[in-house]
Design an enzyme around this catalytic site. Structure first.
Site, PDB file in Angstrom:
ATOM      1  N   SER A 269       0.839  -1.195   0.000  1.00 45.32           N
ATOM      2  CA  SER A 269       0.000   0.000   0.000  1.00 45.32           C
ATOM      3  C   SER A 269       0.868   1.237   0.000  1.00 45.32           C
ATOM      4  O   SER A 269       1.992   1.230   0.508  1.00 45.32           O
ATOM      5  CB  SER A 269      -0.909  -0.008   1.241  1.00 45.32           C
ATOM      6  OG  SER A 269      -1.450   1.279   1.485  1.00 45.32           O
ATOM      7  N   LYS A 270       0.347   2.325  -0.561  1.00 41.92           N
ATOM      8  CA  LYS A 270       1.107   3.580  -0.571  1.00 41.92           C
ATOM      9  C   LYS A 270       1.367   4.093   0.832  1.00 41.92           C
ATOM     10  O   LYS A 270       2.227   4.950   1.038  1.00 41.92           O
ATOM     11  CB  LYS A 270       0.374   4.637  -1.390  1.00 41.92           C
ATOM     12  CG  LYS A 270      -0.988   5.034  -0.845  1.00 41.92           C
ATOM     13  CD  LYS A 270      -1.665   6.019  -1.788  1.00 41.92           C
ATOM     14  CE  LYS A 270      -3.050   6.409  -1.287  1.00 41.92           C
ATOM     15  NZ  LYS A 270      -3.745   7.320  -2.221  1.00 41.92           N
ATOM     16  N   ARG A 271       0.634   3.555   1.815  1.00 42.04           N
ATOM     17  CA  ARG A 271       0.849   3.957   3.217  1.00 42.04           C
ATOM     18  C   ARG A 271       1.891   3.096   3.920  1.00 42.04           C
ATOM     19  O   ARG A 271       2.291   3.397   5.041  1.00 42.04           O
ATOM     20  CB  ARG A 271      -0.481   3.900   3.988  1.00 42.04           C
ATOM     21  CG  ARG A 271      -1.486   4.953   3.541  1.00 42.04           C
ATOM     22  CD  ARG A 271      -2.830   4.767   4.223  1.00 42.04           C
ATOM     23  NE  ARG A 271      -3.479   3.542   3.776  1.00 42.04           N
ATOM     24  CZ  ARG A 271      -4.232   3.463   2.684  1.00 42.04           C
ATOM     25  NH1 ARG A 271      -4.392   4.520   1.921  1.00 42.04           N
ATOM     26  NH2 ARG A 271      -4.808   2.329   2.342  1.00 42.04           N
TER      27      ARG A 271
END
Length: 508
Positions: A269-271
Site C-alpha cells: 500500500s502507498k501507506r
C-alpha cells in the site's frame, strides 16, 4: 524470425505509455510499471508517451504534476512525448482533452455502439439484489439497451439524466496477455459498462482507450489490478475502430504482477513503509540502484545475477519473461542492491553525489571550496564500501568539515565509551600525537604512534585503546577508519578534539 511480441509491427513503431495521476505520490509499484514500459520502448527503439491523468480535480494539483515530472526525471526514465515536450498526439493532459472525449461519445451513440441508460441507482441496486438472490450474475442487466422512443421520452419527461453505456458484444473476449498467456472473459460476466456519468463526466474506461487509440499506443503494460477492465476496453477499441477513431489496431496487453508488502500476504500500500518514492530520494538511494531492484520485482536479467545497469536491462528486456506471480518487496535486498551500485560509482562521481546531502545537513556549503572537495575525495575510499545510501554521508563524514564550535559528541557514544579510564587513554593519545610534527602527520605515522602508546605502552586491547579516540575525533562510535580520519582531519583539529573530550570528561 517474427517477434511474437510485435507481430507484424516494426520495432521502431512501438508506442507505450505511462499515465500517472498528479497527486504528488509515486509508489514503487508506479515506478516499476514506468520502468518496464521505458525498458520495453528503449529495447525496441520505440516511443514512451507520458500522459497525465489529471481529471480528478479533487486530488490532483499543479504541485503534484511538477513532482511527478521531477521524480521521473530524477529516476532517468525519460519520455519521448508528453505535456512538457510535446509531440504529434497531444494534448498529453486528459483535462485538456474533454472536447475529444465528448466528440467520440457522440460518434459512438450515433453508430449505436453506445446508448443512454436512464436507470436510477436505486433501481440498479434492486435488480442486482434480485439477481444475487436468484443465484444469477448481478452485473448490469441491459435494461436500457433496447429502449423504444416512447420509453426514452417518458424517462426524459421525468427529468432523468442518463449515463452512457458501451454496448458490449455477446461473445467471449479472448486475448493473449504478454505476461499471462491467453485469457478468456465470458459475455455473461461483462455487462454494458458506463462510459460517461449522468453529469457528463467521462470515466477512466472511456478516456484511457480513447487516448490509447488516438495516440496509436501499440502495447499496454500495466498492473494486474487493471486486468478485469481489459475485456471492456478491448470491446471499446473495436468500437472505436469501427467509427474511424485511431489506427484501428488494438494494443497488446501485458499485466504486471502485484508488488506485495514485506509479509507477502497483501499488496504493498502507498501507506506502507518503503512504498513511496520520496523516501528513497530522502535517504539518498541512487536512481540506478532503486530501478535495478524494482526490475527484479517480476523480471531478472539472469538466474545467477541481481546487479545490472539500465543499459544492460534495456538490451536484455523481454516482456515475455516477466513472472506473472506476485513479487514481494524486500527492503533489505533493495538496500543491498543500492549499496552494490554505490560501490560501482567512480570515486569523483561518488564524492559529487554526497555534496547535496552534506549541504542539507549543514556541514558543507552547496558549492564547496576546492579544499573541501579535496578532503571529500580523499575520504571516499574510506566510506564507499561502508555506506548503503548517500543519506549516511553526514553521519560518516560530517566530523571532517564542521568547525570546533559546532562539533559535538553523540551523547550515547559518550555515555558508553568516554567513561572509566577514557581520560588516561585520551591523554596518552594526545601526547603521542603531539610528538608528531606537521610533516609527519600521515596515516602510517599516526597508527604507529597510537599503537606504541596505547597498546604497547598502556597494554590495552585495540577496542579499548582506539574506541575513546574514535569518539573524541568523530563524535561517534562508528566512523571511517581511525588513522586515515585523523590524517584527513589534520593535526591541529585532532589535538584540539582530544583536549575538548578530556575537558568534557573532567566536567562530568
Amino acid at each position: 524470425m517474427t517477434d511474437d511480441v510485435l507481430g507484424d509491427l516494426e520495432p521502431a513503431a512501438v508506442r507505450v505509455r505511462f499515465p500517472p495521476s498528479p497527486t504528488g505520490l509515486l509508489t514503487v509499484g508506479n515506478i516499476r510499471s514506468a520502468l518496464f514500459n521505458w525498458a520495453f520502448a528503449r529495447h525496441y527503439g520505440g516511443k514512451l508517451v507520458l500522459r497525465i491523468e489529471d481529471t480528478d480535480t479533487a486530488r490532483n494539483t499543479e504541485e503534484g504534476y511538477r513532482y511527478t515530472l521531477e521524480s521521473l526525471q530524477w529516476l532517468g526514465l525519460t519520455w519521448d512525448e508528453g505535456p512538457d515536450n510535446g509531440g504529434d498526439f497531444g494534448p498529453y493532459k486528459q483535462s485538456e482533452r474533454m472536447d475529444i472525449y465528448a466528440d467520440v461519445v457522440a460518434k459512438l451513440l450515433s453508430a449505436n455502439r453506445a446508448y443512454h441508460c436512464y436507470c436510477s441507482q436505486e433501481e440498479l441496486d434492486q435488480r442486482r439484489e434480485a439477481a444475487r438472490t436468484a443465484g444469477q450474475h448481478s452485473g448490469y442487466d441491459g435494461h436500457c439497451r433496447n429502449l423504444g422512443p416512447e420509453q426514452i421520452q417518458a424517462y426524459v419527461d421525468e427529468g432523468r439524466r442518463p449515463v452512457v453505456r458501451l454496448r458490449m458484444p455477446d461473445r467471449p473476449i479472448v486475448f493473449d496477455d504478454l505476461v499471462r498467456g491467453e485469457i478468456t472473459f465470458l459475455p455473461e460476466n461483462l455487462g454494458d459498462y458506463v462510459l460517461v456519468r449522468a453529469n457528463g463526466y467521462p470515466l477512466y474506461p472511456l478516456v484511457n482507450p480513447v487516448d490509447d487509440a488516438l495516440m496509436e499506443i501499440t502495447h499496454v503494460l500495466r498492473g494486474e489490478d487493471l486486468l478485469s477492465s481489459t475485456p471492456r476496453q478491448i470491446a471499446l477499441y473495436e468500437a472505436l475502430a469501427e467509427i474511424g477513431i485511431g489506427s484501428g489496431r488494438t494494443p497488446r496487453f501485458g499485466h504486471l504482477p502485484f508488488v506485495m508488502g514485506t509479509e507477502g500476504n497483501k499488496k504493498l500500500s502507498k501507506r506502507d513503509p518503503g512504498a513511496g518514492l520520496g523516501e528513497y530520494m530522502e535517504r539518498g538511494f541512487l536512481p540506478e540502484g532503486l530501478l535495478n531492484y524494482l526490475a527484479l520485482l517480476g523480471w531478472s536479467i539472469a538466474d545467477d545475477r541481481d546487479v545490472f545497469t539500465m543499459a544492460e536491462m534495456i538490451a536484455a528486456f523481454d516482456i515475455r519473461k516477466v513472472n506473472a506471480n506476485a513479487a514481494r518487496f524486500d527492503p533489505k535486498k533493495c538496500e543491498a542492491i543500492n549499496a552494490a551500485h554505490m560501490r560501482m560509482l567512480p570515486q569523483d562521481d561518488f564524492a559529487q553525489r554526497m555534496v547535496p546531502f552534506l549541504a542539507k545537513a549543514g556541514v558543507l556549503p552547496e558549492q564547496p571550496s576546492d579544499e573541501q572537495l579535496a578532503v571529500l575525495r580523499a575520504a571516499v575510499p574510506l566510506v564507499q564500501e561502508r555506506m548503503n545510501a548517500l543519506g549516511e554521508s553526514a553521519d560518516m563524514l560530517g566530523f571532517l568539515f564542521v568547525d570546533d564550535a559546532r562539533f559535538a559528541v553523540d551523547p550515547d557514544a559518550a555515555a558508553k565509551v568516554l567513561t572509566g579510564d577514557a581520560d588516561a587513554v585520551l591523554a596518552a593519545a594526545a601526547k603521542a600525537l603531539s610528538d608528531l610534527g606537521p610533516a609527519e602527520w600521515t596515516t602510517e605515522a599516526i597508527e604507529a604512534a597510537l599503537r606504541a602508546s596505547l597498546i604497547d605502552g598502556l597494554g590495552l586491547k585495540p577496542k579499548n585503546a582506539f574506541g575513546p579516540v574514535r569518539v573524541a575525533i568523530s563524535g561517534r562510535r562508528i566512523s571511517p577508519p581511525l588513522f586515515e580520519s585523523l590524517e584527513l582531519l589534520g593535526r591541529e583539529k585532532s589535538l584540539h578534539r582530544l583536549e575538548q573530550a578530556r575537558r568534557t570528561l573532567s566536567a562530568s
